[in-house]
Design a protein around this motif. Sequence first.
Motif, PDB file in Angstrom:
ATOM      1  N   TYR A  12     113.846 -11.717 -65.193  1.00 41.63           N
ATOM      2  CA  TYR A  12     114.065 -12.396 -63.923  1.00 41.63           C
ATOM      3  C   TYR A  12     114.626 -11.436 -62.874  1.00 41.63           C
ATOM      4  O   TYR A  12     114.234 -11.489 -61.697  1.00 41.63           O
ATOM      5  N   ASP A  13     115.523 -10.573 -63.279  1.00 40.15           N
ATOM      6  CA  ASP A  13     116.121  -9.620 -62.336  1.00 40.15           C
ATOM      7  C   ASP A  13     115.075  -8.671 -61.744  1.00 40.15           C
ATOM      8  O   ASP A  13     115.214  -8.213 -60.604  1.00 40.15           O
ATOM      9  N   LYS A  14     114.004  -8.402 -62.502  1.00 41.82           N
ATOM     10  CA  LYS A  14     113.031  -7.384 -62.092  1.00 41.82           C
ATOM     11  C   LYS A  14     111.834  -7.939 -61.315  1.00 41.82           C
ATOM     12  O   LYS A  14     111.170  -7.181 -60.600  1.00 41.82           O
ATOM     13  N   ILE A  15     111.536  -9.225 -61.435  1.00 39.95           N
ATOM     14  CA  ILE A  15     110.305  -9.732 -60.823  1.00 39.95           C
ATOM     15  C   ILE A  15     110.471  -9.944 -59.319  1.00 39.95           C
ATOM     16  O   ILE A  15     111.582 -10.111 -58.805  1.00 39.95           O
ATOM     17  N   ASP A  16     109.325  -9.960 -58.633  1.00 38.60           N
ATOM     18  CA  ASP A  16     109.271 -10.305 -57.216  1.00 38.60           C
ATOM     19  C   ASP A  16     109.485 -11.817 -57.090  1.00 38.60           C
ATOM     20  O   ASP A  16     108.746 -12.612 -57.646  1.00 38.60           O
ATOM     21  N   LYS A  17     110.514 -12.214 -56.346  1.00 37.11           N
ATOM     22  CA  LYS A  17     110.876 -13.635 -56.265  1.00 37.11           C
ATOM     23  C   LYS A  17     110.322 -14.328 -55.023  1.00 37.11           C
ATOM     24  O   LYS A  17     110.673 -15.474 -54.731  1.00 37.11           O
ATOM     25  N   GLU A  18     109.430 -13.662 -54.301  1.00 37.06           N
ATOM     26  CA  GLU A  18     108.903 -14.228 -53.066  1.00 37.06           C
ATOM     27  C   GLU A  18     108.184 -15.551 -53.296  1.00 37.06           C
ATOM     28  O   GLU A  18     108.214 -16.457 -52.442  1.00 37.06           O
ATOM     29  N   TYR A  19     107.505 -15.693 -54.443  1.00 33.67           N
ATOM     30  CA  TYR A  19     106.693 -16.873 -54.698  1.00 33.67           C
ATOM     31  C   TYR A  19     107.345 -17.848 -55.679  1.00 33.67           C
ATOM     32  O   TYR A  19     106.676 -18.705 -56.256  1.00 33.67           O
ATOM     33  N   ILE A  20     108.646 -17.725 -55.874  1.00 33.46           N
ATOM     34  CA  ILE A  20     109.373 -18.644 -56.743  1.00 33.46           C
ATOM     35  C   ILE A  20     109.842 -19.842 -55.919  1.00 33.46           C
ATOM     36  O   ILE A  20     110.541 -19.690 -54.925  1.00 33.46           O
ATOM     37  N   LEU A  21     109.452 -21.049 -56.350  1.00 31.10           N
ATOM     38  CA  LEU A  21     109.838 -22.266 -55.637  1.00 31.10           C
ATOM     39  C   LEU A  21     111.137 -22.857 -56.163  1.00 31.10           C
ATOM     40  O   LEU A  21     111.917 -23.443 -55.396  1.00 31.10           O
ATOM     41  N   ALA A  22     111.361 -22.765 -57.464  1.00 26.45           N
ATOM     42  CA  ALA A  22     112.574 -23.313 -58.068  1.00 26.45           C
ATOM     43  C   ALA A  22     112.813 -22.599 -59.390  1.00 26.45           C
ATOM     44  O   ALA A  22     111.877 -22.076 -60.006  1.00 26.45           O
ATOM     45  N   ARG A  23     114.065 -22.578 -59.821  1.00 24.24           N
ATOM     46  CA  ARG A  23     114.399 -21.969 -61.109  1.00 24.24           C
ATOM     47  C   ARG A  23     115.386 -22.869 -61.844  1.00 24.24           C
ATOM     48  O   ARG A  23     116.120 -23.645 -61.233  1.00 24.24           O
ATOM     49  N   LYS A  24     115.387 -22.750 -63.184  1.00 31.00           N
ATOM     50  CA  LYS A  24     116.274 -23.568 -64.003  1.00 31.00           C
ATOM     51  C   LYS A  24     116.742 -22.760 -65.194  1.00 31.00           C
ATOM     52  O   LYS A  24     115.943 -22.115 -65.883  1.00 31.00           O
ATOM     53  N   LYS A  25     118.052 -22.782 -65.431  1.00 33.54           N
ATOM     54  CA  LYS A  25     118.642 -22.073 -66.557  1.00 33.54           C
ATOM     55  C   LYS A  25     118.222 -22.742 -67.856  1.00 33.54           C
ATOM     56  O   LYS A  25     118.257 -23.976 -67.977  1.00 33.54           O
ATOM     57  N   GLU A  26     117.777 -21.945 -68.828  1.00 34.91           N
ATOM     58  CA  GLU A  26     117.344 -22.454 -70.123  1.00 34.91           C
ATOM     59  C   GLU A  26     118.094 -21.719 -71.224  1.00 34.91           C
ATOM     60  O   GLU A  26     118.776 -20.722 -70.974  1.00 34.91           O
ATOM     61  N   GLY A  27     117.959 -22.201 -72.458  1.00 34.80           N
ATOM     62  CA  GLY A  27     118.610 -21.545 -73.582  1.00 34.80           C
ATOM     63  C   GLY A  27     118.111 -20.132 -73.800  1.00 34.80           C
ATOM     64  O   GLY A  27     118.874 -19.230 -74.179  1.00 34.80           O
ATOM     65  N   PHE A  28     116.812 -19.903 -73.552  1.00 31.06           N
ATOM     66  CA  PHE A  28     116.217 -18.581 -73.764  1.00 31.06           C
ATOM     67  C   PHE A  28     116.376 -17.666 -72.561  1.00 31.06           C
ATOM     68  O   PHE A  28     116.130 -16.468 -72.640  1.00 31.06           O
ATOM     69  N   GLY A  29     116.740 -18.229 -71.408  1.00 24.24           N
ATOM     70  CA  GLY A  29     116.817 -17.431 -70.183  1.00 24.24           C
ATOM     71  C   GLY A  29     116.635 -18.303 -68.955  1.00 24.24           C
ATOM     72  O   GLY A  29     117.435 -19.198 -68.701  1.00 24.24           O
ATOM     73  N   ILE A  30     115.511 -18.107 -68.224  1.00 25.54           N
ATOM     74  CA  ILE A  30     115.290 -18.827 -66.968  1.00 25.54           C
ATOM     75  C   ILE A  30     113.828 -19.265 -66.870  1.00 25.54           C
ATOM     76  O   ILE A  30     112.922 -18.477 -67.148  1.00 25.54           O
ATOM     77  N   SER A  31     113.608 -20.533 -66.468  1.00 24.88           N
ATOM     78  CA  SER A  31     112.273 -21.022 -66.120  1.00 24.88           C
ATOM     79  C   SER A  31     112.132 -21.011 -64.608  1.00 24.88           C
ATOM     80  O   SER A  31     113.069 -21.367 -63.896  1.00 24.88           O
ATOM     81  N   CYS A  32     110.949 -20.607 -64.124  1.00 21.95           N
ATOM     82  CA  CYS A  32     110.709 -20.559 -62.686  1.00 21.95           C
ATOM     83  C   CYS A  32     109.393 -21.266 -62.352  1.00 21.95           C
ATOM     84  O   CYS A  32     108.394 -21.070 -63.051  1.00 21.95           O
ATOM     85  N   LEU A  33     109.408 -22.047 -61.293  1.00 22.70           N
ATOM     86  CA  LEU A  33     108.197 -22.701 -60.801  1.00 22.70           C
ATOM     87  C   LEU A  33     107.591 -21.868 -59.693  1.00 22.70           C
ATOM     88  O   LEU A  33     108.287 -21.440 -58.767  1.00 22.70           O
ATOM     89  N   THR A  34     106.276 -21.634 -59.797  1.00 26.31           N
ATOM     90  CA  THR A  34     105.576 -20.885 -58.761  1.00 26.31           C
ATOM     91  C   THR A  34     104.270 -21.572 -58.390  1.00 26.31           C
ATOM     92  O   THR A  34     103.648 -22.233 -59.230  1.00 26.31           O
ATOM     93  N   ALA A  35     103.865 -21.427 -57.143  1.00 26.68           N
ATOM     94  CA  ALA A  35     102.556 -21.902 -56.693  1.00 26.68           C
ATOM     95  C   ALA A  35     101.553 -20.754 -56.661  1.00 26.68           C
ATOM     96  O   ALA A  35     100.428 -20.933 -56.189  1.00 26.68           O
ATOM     97  N   HIS A  36     101.955 -19.572 -57.171  1.00 22.23           N
ATOM     98  CA  HIS A  36     101.094 -18.385 -57.191  1.00 22.23           C
ATOM     99  C   HIS A  36     101.064 -17.814 -58.604  1.00 22.23           C
ATOM    100  O   HIS A  36     101.444 -16.666 -58.857  1.00 22.23           O
ATOM    101  N   LYS A  37     100.594 -18.648 -59.530  1.00 25.41           N
ATOM    102  CA  LYS A  37     100.544 -18.249 -60.933  1.00 25.41           C
ATOM    103  C   LYS A  37      99.744 -16.968 -61.129  1.00 25.41           C
ATOM    104  O   LYS A  37     100.146 -16.072 -61.897  1.00 25.41           O
ATOM    105  N   GLN A  38      98.622 -16.832 -60.419  1.00 26.24           N
ATOM    106  CA  GLN A  38      97.751 -15.678 -60.600  1.00 26.24           C
ATOM    107  C   GLN A  38      98.451 -14.377 -60.236  1.00 26.24           C
ATOM    108  O   GLN A  38      98.239 -13.350 -60.887  1.00 26.24           O
ATOM    109  N   PHE A  39      99.293 -14.391 -59.201  1.00 26.90           N
ATOM    110  CA  PHE A  39     100.030 -13.190 -58.794  1.00 26.90           C
ATOM    111  C   PHE A  39     100.872 -12.658 -59.953  1.00 26.90           C
ATOM    112  O   PHE A  39     100.880 -11.446 -60.235  1.00 26.90           O
ATOM    113  N   TYR A  40     101.559 -13.540 -60.638  1.00 27.62           N
ATOM    114  CA  TYR A  40     102.434 -13.104 -61.737  1.00 27.62           C
ATOM    115  C   TYR A  40     101.627 -12.746 -62.978  1.00 27.62           C
ATOM    116  O   TYR A  40     102.011 -11.841 -63.741  1.00 27.62           O
TER     117      TYR A  40
END
Length: 282
Positions: A228-256
């Motif tokens: 999470y610290d390393k990725i480009d966060k421009e296209y992240i709409l929301a994030r949620k803390k999880e047991g394994f780390g972090i889930s992020c919602l994006t509308a640009h799945k193909q970019f990632y």
Amino acid sequence: MLVEMEHVKKHYKGFELDCSLNVEEGRVTGLIGPNGAGKSTAFKSILGLIGIDGGSAVVLGKQAEQLSTEEREQIGVVLSDSGFSGYLTVNDIIPVLNNLYRRFDRDHFLRMCEEFNIPRSKKLKEFSTGMKAKLQVISAMCHGARLLILDEPTAGLDVIARDELLDLLRGYMEEGDRSILISSHISSDLEGLCDDLYMIVDGRITFHEDTDVLLDQYGILKLTEEQYDKIDKEYILARKKEGFGISCLTAHKQFYMENYRDIVIEKGSIDKVITMMIRGEA
């Protein structure tokens, strides 16, 4: 445009609606959100069943309260807290509908009742939940309605009954000048039926997207803290803390997918978008 809501406001103790949405001709629009989010209040505002405290609700080109009787007959409605008396039969309902609607099509009504196994002489209180729901929808579409407004029509139905009801709605939409505004808690119903979706939370629209775009372009990134610290966060709409780390919602799945081949990316769905938009951080 068959429905245009522009900042429609309604105040109750502990709740305030401020809703904007459109329903275009020839499209099925879904309204999603948790219980108590304001879906039923929005529908009642559109129909003029409650007075609004601000904004504008235009239906069939007119303010809701200005619609004539003839214009109101172009709207078919199923509300979650309404229905026929349980002591009536379908045969009893026919003259009621005939008196209510000048364009009531008795033959079409009876054909649909027969097609969907709705008995004519049995009291409604003896109907299953699915039979009652199908009868309500059939009644709403049997008088030449251009617009259906359906509040949770599939609630409490089993898989077979839901599928039959959705077949009813798909058949209704075969004529291209019709539209449906529908709410439902069952995401699979909306994914297979709706052209676009609005999400309402605490009385406000927080999200609007074409269903095809949501299913094709949205995704959930499953990331460690380091990723999470390393990725480009421009296209992240929301994030949620999880047991394994972090889930992020994006509308640009193909970019990632193209730029971060080592991360796990799940396909977007209505349920996942709702969860991330409500429980995640923007």
